[in-house]
Design a protein around this motif. Structure first.
Motif, mmCIF file in Angstrom:
data_model
loop_
_atom_site.group_PDB
_atom_site.id
_atom_site.type_symbol
_atom_site.label_atom_id
_atom_site.label_comp_id
_atom_site.label_asym_id
_atom_site.label_seq_id
_atom_site.Cartn_x
_atom_site.Cartn_y
_atom_site.Cartn_z
ATOM 1 N N ALA A 168 0.322 95.159 -27.506
ATOM 2 C CA ALA A 168 -1.042 95.388 -27.885
ATOM 3 C C ALA A 168 -1.852 95.204 -26.465
ATOM 4 O O ALA A 168 -2.786 96.019 -26.529
ATOM 5 C CB ALA A 168 -1.540 94.756 -29.001
ATOM 6 N N SER A 169 -1.440 94.417 -25.568
ATOM 7 C CA SER A 169 -2.461 94.520 -24.517
ATOM 8 C C SER A 169 -1.996 95.715 -23.469
ATOM 9 O O SER A 169 -2.857 95.505 -22.296
ATOM 10 C CB SER A 169 -2.279 93.186 -23.676
ATOM 11 N N GLY A 170 -1.073 96.551 -23.706
ATOM 12 C CA GLY A 170 -0.866 97.647 -22.997
ATOM 13 C C GLY A 170 0.449 97.653 -21.950
ATOM 14 O O GLY A 170 0.878 98.483 -21.482
ATOM 15 N N GLY A 171 1.230 96.855 -22.521
ATOM 16 C CA GLY A 171 2.603 96.476 -22.038
ATOM 17 C C GLY A 171 3.453 97.443 -22.564
ATOM 18 O O GLY A 171 3.389 97.748 -23.750
ATOM 19 N N ASP A 172 4.676 97.629 -21.974
ATOM 20 C CA ASP A 172 5.750 98.301 -22.463
ATOM 21 C C ASP A 172 7.105 97.400 -22.193
ATOM 22 O O ASP A 172 7.081 96.353 -21.542
ATOM 23 C CB ASP A 172 5.746 99.740 -21.998
ATOM 24 N N SER A 173 8.264 98.040 -22.742
ATOM 25 C CA SER A 173 9.509 97.031 -22.642
ATOM 26 C C SER A 173 9.789 96.919 -21.326
ATOM 27 O O SER A 173 10.237 95.951 -20.886
ATOM 28 C CB SER A 173 10.539 97.822 -23.478
ATOM 29 N N VAL A 174 9.577 97.950 -20.380
ATOM 30 C CA VAL A 174 9.715 97.645 -18.924
ATOM 31 C C VAL A 174 9.035 96.638 -18.261
ATOM 32 O O VAL A 174 9.541 95.714 -17.485
ATOM 33 C CB VAL A 174 9.918 98.924 -18.224
ATOM 34 N N GLN A 175 7.817 96.692 -18.514
ATOM 35 C CA GLN A 175 6.931 95.696 -17.871
ATOM 36 C C GLN A 175 7.183 94.386 -18.490
ATOM 37 O O GLN A 175 7.024 93.268 -17.974
ATOM 38 C CB GLN A 175 5.376 96.147 -18.444
ATOM 39 N N LEU A 176 7.679 94.076 -19.998
ATOM 40 C CA LEU A 176 8.015 92.938 -20.399
ATOM 41 C C LEU A 176 9.234 92.246 -19.782
ATOM 42 O O LEU A 176 8.962 91.304 -19.484
ATOM 43 C CB LEU A 176 8.449 93.084 -22.078
ATOM 44 N N LEU A 177 10.274 93.208 -19.333
ATOM 45 C CA LEU A 177 11.461 92.644 -18.456
ATOM 46 C C LEU A 177 10.791 92.504 -17.209
ATOM 47 O O LEU A 177 11.262 91.186 -16.685
ATOM 48 C CB LEU A 177 12.349 93.705 -18.450
ATOM 49 N N THR A 178 9.778 93.087 -16.544
ATOM 50 C CA THR A 178 9.371 92.595 -15.267
ATOM 51 C C THR A 178 8.774 91.190 -15.477
ATOM 52 O O THR A 178 8.835 90.216 -14.561
ATOM 53 C CB THR A 178 8.412 93.615 -14.699
ATOM 54 N N LEU A 179 8.017 91.004 -16.731
ATOM 55 C CA LEU A 179 7.281 89.541 -16.667
ATOM 56 C C LEU A 179 8.180 88.551 -16.739
ATOM 57 O O LEU A 179 8.220 87.525 -16.198
ATOM 58 C CB LEU A 179 6.506 89.794 -17.973
ATOM 59 N N LEU A 180 9.289 88.938 -17.584
ATOM 60 C CA LEU A 180 10.267 87.756 -17.712
ATOM 61 C C LEU A 180 11.004 87.503 -16.492
ATOM 62 O O LEU A 180 11.285 86.442 -16.249
ATOM 63 C CB LEU A 180 11.336 88.126 -18.654
ATOM 64 N N SER A 181 11.353 88.401 -15.691
ATOM 65 C CA SER A 181 11.866 88.373 -14.609
ATOM 66 C C SER A 181 11.124 87.487 -13.601
ATOM 67 O O SER A 181 11.453 86.618 -12.811
ATOM 68 C CB SER A 181 12.147 89.611 -13.725
ATOM 69 N N GLU A 182 9.660 87.943 -13.413
ATOM 70 C CA GLU A 182 8.731 86.784 -12.695
ATOM 71 C C GLU A 182 8.757 85.496 -13.161
ATOM 72 O O GLU A 182 8.579 84.741 -12.259
ATOM 73 C CB GLU A 182 7.393 87.958 -12.430
ATOM 74 N N LEU A 183 8.463 85.330 -14.347
ATOM 75 C CA LEU A 183 8.501 84.040 -14.832
ATOM 76 C C LEU A 183 9.839 83.149 -14.535
ATOM 77 O O LEU A 183 9.718 81.969 -14.391
ATOM 78 C CB LEU A 183 8.365 83.886 -16.577
ATOM 79 N N GLN A 184 10.863 84.029 -14.566
ATOM 80 C CA GLN A 184 12.117 83.261 -14.344
ATOM 81 C C GLN A 184 11.883 82.789 -12.676
ATOM 82 O O GLN A 184 12.373 81.645 -12.392
ATOM 83 C CB GLN A 184 13.227 83.982 -14.457
ATOM 84 N N ALA A 185 11.470 83.580 -11.944
ATOM 85 C CA ALA A 185 11.520 83.478 -10.306
ATOM 86 C C ALA A 185 10.591 82.339 -10.142
ATOM 87 O O ALA A 185 10.809 81.608 -9.273
ATOM 88 C CB ALA A 185 11.140 84.766 -9.585
ATOM 89 N N GLU A 186 9.308 82.254 -10.723
ATOM 90 C CA GLU A 186 7.994 81.194 -10.508
ATOM 91 C C GLU A 186 8.314 79.969 -11.356
ATOM 92 O O GLU A 186 8.108 79.016 -10.743
ATOM 93 C CB GLU A 186 6.873 81.942 -10.705
ATOM 94 N N LEU A 187 8.756 80.179 -12.456
ATOM 95 C CA LEU A 187 9.171 78.774 -13.190
ATOM 96 C C LEU A 187 10.536 78.409 -13.467
ATOM 97 O O LEU A 187 10.624 77.052 -14.070
ATOM 98 C CB LEU A 187 8.517 79.062 -14.566
ATOM 99 N N GLY A 188 11.401 79.161 -13.186
ATOM 100 C CA GLY A 188 12.960 78.495 -13.037
ATOM 101 C C GLY A 188 13.518 78.628 -14.396
ATOM 102 O O GLY A 188 14.460 77.729 -14.697
ATOM 103 N N VAL A 189 13.004 79.257 -15.528
ATOM 104 C CA VAL A 189 13.331 79.564 -16.631
ATOM 105 C C VAL A 189 13.485 80.878 -17.326
ATOM 106 O O VAL A 189 13.050 81.861 -16.876
ATOM 107 C CB VAL A 189 12.273 78.575 -17.845
ATOM 108 N N GLU A 190 14.860 80.838 -17.840
ATOM 109 C CA GLU A 190 15.162 82.636 -18.228
ATOM 110 C C GLU A 190 14.971 82.457 -19.724
ATOM 111 O O GLU A 190 15.512 81.596 -20.554
ATOM 112 C CB GLU A 190 16.756 82.430 -17.834
#
Length: 846
Positions: A799-821
């Protein structure tokens, strides 16, 4: 040289009484600022054309330059598709600088001879109206550049493009993109001279346009009674040579034999490559012998429900079961109807009823859901990991009576303009033909490792699923929604050689590699060819490819609607740099094309793409009226399909996609018909009217729906969003639903889309601000990915404007920064900052 009358016309936007200036395509992007760099090309007119020029002009009572102007207007009409051409009259240099606006309204159906006096009168009226003083002479507007005195017979003075609003003083001195001059020499010969802006147009394009004018002028003067639309500007361009390098040992697949079908070729391939791996996926691996056995066994179980003329639904996840199921149904002689388990039950039920499926083949894990959808239909769970007994009587012994090439292979549903999905019917012979053409052009063979990224419910899967398994290649069913690093790891692990996907998936896959060319050898170094399709690809995709893939790799861009799987392809390279959209190329073997103007008449340079030949689908299941709108048979018996895609032709013959003739759009590679979504919205009891638009304020297009109330109370936008999510696939659910008291109307009583209010970039704040360190860290990455200033604790990512590809980008960056998949399915259930922070903290405690 006794007379030089220059006719200039340009390609920048301007307006005059509602008209839009000429929208001429350029070879290089139009810069916001930059020097005008003139170039000049000349072509002599044949003696016969020169002789007829005076004769025809004299008969019409106009000067020769008017005939040239009229021919040039027709050429511009062919290049732009515009019948209203906004030009500018430049005066005799002796009278001082200035430009007089001229609006020509061309009548394509009128004879050329009848247009001559109309064009002359329009030019005379514009001249008589006078011009406002200009800010200064345009570059190249002096006599030394071919802007001579006005024709003593009363010819219109020089014509020049308008580049903004006609009242703008700077516009009236602006240089044109193209300027045509008729040069009449003392020895009786004549030539056409084209001056052009080399910053925008290449020499080859300039010569091409000049030749168009010479050709059309010659045809018009030879037969001035012919309608304008029938005058030729060029012959059919030759086929683009296909020079994709072939891997060592490649042998082109044998052409289809008389009466051969896709199943026949599969059985032949399975026998030749029995021990070679055929397909891999999350649930297992099958070699060709195993795939043949398991599909034969499944076909025998389906014998009662299959057979030519019947339809069997296929409800499978993106795994090897979908591959086994498709081949199994084909081996019964029936056509398969793929169902996407990610879609709501309501839509799947409608699809089942639409095709009157005889049974549902499904993954064992989906058997319970299939039973709920079936409504009494038989359910046949697959067991793709059990190939059955090794000993078989003979290959194909379990098959039903032969289904010939004209029997249906599948029905694929696309969005429908009437609100009802359309099931495209494709034959077995055509599936074989398209697959063999694709395999030949992409050089597929036993040594290839082919990822299957598209789901079996998509036409994009057809080329890989059948192209690979009819040539001895190995098909790897991979999830394209994996985080980009993991997807690259999977591609590297299988040694992918051919990568076929939409530009959206390509951008997701290569996003963090685009600036790091040194990493491609480990990540994507085995890929020899990338094939893009399903949506428009641009310059940024080509540049990303050149940086992220090995030097020996090739990039292929193409076009192929569901109604004709493979139509055109283009081998892209550095020569395409600097332009706009990547070309989709020329027609592949076995496919012929025509371009049609707005009235459905053949044209050469710009128009709607029509596919001709036997490789088109046979129509839409159960919708003869809709079928008749776009499918047909020509008087010579040739079948055709009008795609609705607008294209233009480049000087080298390659086609460039321009958009849709109708309102049909594509979101992340999915073809969407607004009418279907609008019909679903109007089905809600609180909605009276519904309109779907596309918000293009961000790089990723987003759907926006506007609704009006059917009761005294306004519709609830959040409830409508949930309602749509239960009925439509995720990609078809609008990003925003905006409730209005009434839809804005224009002066003619039609919807005024330009007056629809822009939706808010972010919804109203809901919930508390992120408070814990983890919540703040998630919110920071969230905002960076979406490009928004802030995020609330319970804001929804989509609802904030994201799509499925951006969601994957978000999860990938969270994993890189916080070390959690994080688990994608858990996130999809509630994609909020709070949910993600909770899951991260849970993982850290484990």
């Amino acid at each position: 040289m006794t007379d030089t009358t220059s006719i200039r016309s340009g390609a920048r936007h301007g307006h005059l009484d509602g008209a839009t200036a000429i929208d001429l395509a350029t070879d290089r992007p139009r810069p916001t600022a930059g020097p005008y760099r003139p170039g000049t090309e000349r072509l002599p007119l044949p003696a016969a054309t020169t002789a007829r020029l005076d004769e025809v002009s004299g008969s019409a009572g106009v000067p020769p330059s008017t005939a040239v102007l009229t021919a040039w207007a027709v050429v511009l009409h062919r290049h732009t598709g515009q019948s209203e051409l906004l030009l500018g009259l430049a005066p005799d240099p002796a009278t001082g600088p200035g430009v007089r606006p001229l609006l020509l309204r061309l009548r394509p159906e009128a004879p050329f001879a009848e247009e001559l006096p109309r064009v002359h009168a329009a030019a005379a009226d514009a001249t008589a109206a006078g011009a406002a003083p200009a800010a200064g002479a345009a570059p190249g507007a002096g006599a030394g550049a071919g802007a001579g005195a006005a024709d003593p017979k009363g010819a219109p003075p020089e014509l020049r493009a308008l580049a903004g609003h006609p009242g703008d003083r700077e516009l009236r001195a602006a240089a044109p993109d193209v300027a045509l001059s008729l040069e009449e020499h003392e020895d009786g010969t004549a030539a056409l001279c084209l001056r052009y802006n080399t910053s925008l147009l290449s020499r080859s394009t300039a010569v091409w346009m000049l030749d168009h004018c010479r050709t059309l002028l010659g045809e018009a003067l030879a037969d001035p009674g012919r309608p304008v639309r029938e005058l030729r500007v060029q012959d059919e361009p030759p086929a683009e040579p296909w020079s994709l390098p072939a891997p060592a040992g490649f042998t082109a697949p044998a052409p289809a034999g008389p009466g051969e079908t896709v199943v026949d070729r599969f059985l032949r391939t399975a026998a030749e490559h029995a021990d070679r791996t055929a397909v891999t996926g999350a649930s297992g691996t099958l070699d060709y012998a195993g795939l043949e056995r398991v599909t034969a066994a499944t076909a025998r179980r389906l014998r009662r429900f299959g057979g030519p003329g019947r339809r069997v639904a296929l409800l499978c996840a993106h795994d090897i079961g979908a591959v086994v199921g498709a081949w199994s149904v084909l081996r019964t002689g029936a056509a398969y109807v793929p169902l996407d388990p990610r879609q709501p039950d309501g839509r799947l039920t409608r699809l089942l009823l639409d095709v009157d499926a005889a049974a549902i083949v499904c993954d064992p894990e989906l058997a319970e859901r299939a039973s709920l959808l079936a409504r009494g239909r038989p359910i046949v769970p697959l067991d793709p990991t059990d190939p059955g007994p090794v000993a078989e009587p003979r290959p194909g012994a379990g098959d039903a009576p032969t289904a010939g090439p004209d029997e249906l292979a599948y029905l694929l549903h696309t969005s429908g303009s009437t609100g009802k999905p359309k099931a495209v019917m494709q034959t077995r012979g055509n599936v074989l033909a398209h697959a063999l053409t694709y395999a030949d052009r992409i050089r597929l063979g036993p040594g290839d490792q082919v990822p299957l990224l598209a789901r079996h419910t998509s036409d994009a899967a057809v080329m890989d699923l059948y192209g690979a398994l009819m040539t001895g290649a190995t098909l790897h069913v991979l999830d394209p929604l994996l985080p980009a690093p993991r997807l690259r790891e999977r591609l590297a692990a299988v040694g992918a050689t051919v990568l076929h996907c939409t530009p959206t998936v390509f951008r997701h896959l290569t996003g963090d590699l685009a600036e790091d060319a040194a990493r491609h050898e480990d990540a994507l170094g085995t890929v020899r060819v990338v094939v893009l399709g399903g949506e428009e690809a641009g310059q940024h995709d080509l540049r990303r490819f050149l940086r992220a893939f090995p030097d020996g790799s090739a990039l292929v861009n193409g076009l192929g609607p569901t109604e004709c799987t493979l139509v055109a392809q283009h081998l892209a390279g550095r020569a395409d740099l600097g332009g706009g959209a990547l070309p989709v190329g020329g027609p592949v073997d076995g496919v012929r094309i025509r371009l049609l103007d707005a009235d459905g008449h053949p044209t050469e340079l710009r128009g709607e793409l029509e596919v001709r030949g036997e490789r088109t689908a046979t129509g839409y299941w159960g919708q003869p009226g809709v079928t008749a709108e776009v499918f047909g048979t020509a008087p010579d018996g040739t079948r055709y399909y009008r795609t609705g895609d607008l294209v233009r032709r480049r000087a080298d013959g390659a086609l460039v996609f321009l958009g849709r003739r109708d309102r049909q759009i594509k979101i992340r590679g999915h073809r969407i018909e607004p009418g279907e979504i609008e019909a679903v919205l109007r089905g809600h009891p609180t909605v009276a009217e519904a309109v779907l638009t596309v918000d293009t304020r961000r790089p990723t297009a987003r759907l926006v729906a506007y609704v009006t109330p059917a009761t005294a109370f306004p519709p609830d936008a959040e409830e409508l969003g949930r309602y749509l999510a239960r009925t439509l696939p995720e990609h078809a659910v609008p990003w925003r639903v905006v409730a209005l008291e009434r839809l804005p109307l224009g002066p003619t009583g039609k919807l005024d889309r330009s007056a629809l209010p822009a939706p808010e970039e972010a919804p109203a704040d809901t919930g508390d601000a992120p408070n814990t360190p983890t919540e703040r860290a998630v919110a920071e990455v969230w905002c960076r990915v979406l490009g928004i200033p802030s995020a609330r604790l319970h804001s929804n990512f989509i609802a904030s404007g994201g799509d499925s590809v951006q969601l994957l980008t978000l999860l990938s960056e969270l994993q890189a920064e916080l070390g959690v998949e994080l688990d994608l399915l858990e996130i999809l259930a509630a994609p909020t900052v709070a949910t993600m922070a909770h899951l991260i903290e849970r993982e850290n405690r484990c």
